[in-house]
Enzyme design. Structure first.
Site, mmCIF file in Angstrom:
data_model
loop_
_atom_site.group_PDB
_atom_site.id
_atom_site.type_symbol
_atom_site.label_atom_id
_atom_site.label_comp_id
_atom_site.label_asym_id
_atom_site.label_seq_id
_atom_site.Cartn_x
_atom_site.Cartn_y
_atom_site.Cartn_z
ATOM 1 N N GLU A 172 -5.436 -8.483 0.262
ATOM 2 C CA GLU A 172 -6.049 -8.154 1.561
ATOM 3 C C GLU A 172 -7.526 -7.848 1.379
ATOM 4 O O GLU A 172 -7.896 -7.082 0.490
ATOM 5 C CB GLU A 172 -5.408 -6.922 2.225
ATOM 6 N N GLU A 207 0.808 -1.216 0.000
ATOM 7 C CA GLU A 207 0.000 0.000 0.000
ATOM 8 C C GLU A 207 0.846 1.273 0.000
ATOM 9 O O GLU A 207 0.735 2.122 0.909
ATOM 10 C CB GLU A 207 -0.970 -0.016 1.168
HETATM 11 C C1 GCO Z 1 -3.618 -1.791 5.474
HETATM 12 C C2 GCO Z 1 -2.547 -2.675 5.867
HETATM 13 C C3 GCO Z 1 -2.874 -3.613 6.974
HETATM 14 C C4 GCO Z 1 -4.077 -3.229 7.837
HETATM 15 C C5 GCO Z 1 -5.349 -3.767 7.253
HETATM 16 C C6 GCO Z 1 -6.564 -3.420 8.129
HETATM 17 O O1 GCO Z 1 -4.255 -2.067 4.460
HETATM 18 O O2 GCO Z 1 -3.779 -0.779 6.152
HETATM 19 O O3 GCO Z 1 -2.099 -3.449 4.771
HETATM 20 O O4 GCO Z 1 -1.688 -3.538 7.720
HETATM 21 O O5 GCO Z 1 -3.910 -3.775 9.117
HETATM 22 O O6 GCO Z 1 -5.577 -3.239 6.005
HETATM 23 O O7 GCO Z 1 -6.740 -2.046 8.133
#
Ligand code: GCO
Length: 398
Positions: free
Chosen positions: A310, A158
């Site tokens: 994710e 990200e």
């Molecule tokens: C994000 C990160 C993760 C977070 C998940 C939940 O996308 O912020 O990759 O570390 O913990 O997304 O918010």
């Protein structure tokens, strides 16, 4: 639309070093958690002690039925000082990869997941071009030691969130609010990804390489309001499209989506009445995954395989988690039915863990962690999602 996923579709679950390992004191996030006036709810501390308990956790996810384990390697452990490499830390991550393989699980390694060593932050962090060079050198050293065991590699997790939350919201390190430094950091993150892809592809080992992108289902309300539509387009153009364009040359694009954001003509709108709001502050909106997969596919011209790297929900209501997953996975099936090349689904997260500035309050895990005892407790959602993975089908619901 059927309930079965294609042959070879991969099912995974994910963590990130700083959120689960514990004791990552030598990075910018640990400093941020303890800084005067920090926005962090609490420090990460021991987290889930995954640094010591990784074997148990990998054994558990394999037993549940997952094919992939996505985890990150911690730069500050591997390179605690500029140019000083810890072979002990590299060997630790070899043991994590080996534990995955020993359990028939593919290691999916993220090379940067939000955290940078203190010395990198002190040298300017992502708004200083030197960080690109430092990250390339780190990636070269890490892939040389781990590459033969890696199943797939994510360069930077990200990068759009690192830039936006760090340089526009000021909630992530370095906590700066500056349009100019946001642009500089964005350019450096794009450059870092572009430079590291060939580094990881050079091996050793042969594995797909891509970045993981935070995507949001931006919706204009009213749908035909030109100003609202323009605000959605501006958000996409600033936060997503530069990365989607760069991904065109990669082996996959990791799509990471949780919810939607509505824009009216005057700006962002809060949650819609009667739509549940989650502990993270955004709406319960599992349809966002399908929308973002379709947009990623369209913008990349259908040329880059997609992986959901994710998706998940921070909630104390595990039944709500299963409902969320059922809808989100139904959206993946709809994308597959329309010919989108979606290769797999990775649930965030294996464990309830340190949710950055929110601390430990939002519980994304399919496995609960008692942080006083570090005891793991499998939730019903883990059994349900594991059954879906083993059946490669949503038909498990009967
Ligand atoms: C994000 C990160 C993760 C977070 C998940 C939940 O996308 O912020 O990759 O570390 O913990 O997304 O918010």
């Amino acid at each position: 639309m059927g309930t079965d996923f294609p042959e070879g579709f991969r099912w995974g679950t994910a963590t990130a070093a700083h959120q689960v390992e514990g004791g990552n004191w030598n990075n910018d996030w640990w400093a941020w958690e303890h800084a005067e006036g920090t926005p962090c709810a609490e420090p990460s501390g021991d987290a889930c002690d995954h640094w010591h308990r990784f074997e148990q956790d990998i054994s558990l996810l394999a037993a549940l039925g997952f094919d992939d384990y996505r985890f990150s390697i911690e730069w500050s452990r591997i390179e605690p000082e500029p140019g000083e490499i810890s072979l002990a830390a590299l060997d630790h991550y070899r043991r994590v990869c080996a534990a995955c393989l020993a359990h028939g699980v593919r290691p999916v390694v993220t090379f940067h997941h939000f955290t940078s060593p203190r010395w990198v932050a002190q040298a300017g962090g992502w708004h200083d071009a030197s960080t690109v060079e430092h990250f390339v050198r780190f990636a070269e050293r890490a892939v040389a030691h781990l590459g033969d065991l890696i199943g797939a590699a994510c360069t930077i997790n990200e990068p759009n969130v690192v830039a936006f939350v760090g340089y526009q919201l000021g909630v992530f390190p370095p906590g700066i609010v500056s349009d100019e430094l946001f642009r500089v950091a964005t350019d450096n993150l794009l450059a870092a990804h572009e430079r590291v892809v060939p580094v990881l592809r050079s091996g050793p080992g042969e594995f797909p390489v891509g970045l993981t992108l935070s995507m949001t289902d931006y919706q204009p309300h009213p749908g035909d309001d030109p100003a609202a539509v323009a605000r959605c387009e501006e958000a996409r153009a600033t936060l997503e499209d530069p990365y989607l364009e760069l991904a065109a040359g990669d082996d996959f694009l990791g799509v990471q989506t949780y919810s939607r954001m509505r824009f009216g003509p005057e700006g962002a709108l809060g949650p819609e009445d009667d739509v549940p709001v989650l502990p993270m502050g955004y709406e319960y909106y599992p349809d966002s995954l399908e929308a973002c997969l379709r947009r990623a596919w369209a913008v990349t011209g259908g040329q880059v395989p997609l992986v959901v790297t994710e998706n998940g929900i921070g909630t104390d209501d595990d039944t709500q988690r299963i409902d969320y997953l059922r809808t989100a996975l139904g959206g993946v099936l709809a994308c597959l039915a329309d010919g989108l090349d979606v290769r797999g689904y990775t649930y965030w997260s294996l464990l309830d863990n340190f949710e950055w500035a929110f601390g430990y309050r939002p519980r994304f895990g399919i496995v609960a962690v008692d942080r006083a005892t570090q005891r793991r407790t499998v939730k019903p959602s883990a059994e349900w999602l594991g059954a879906v993975a083993l059946a490669n089908s949503l038909a498990v619901d009967g």
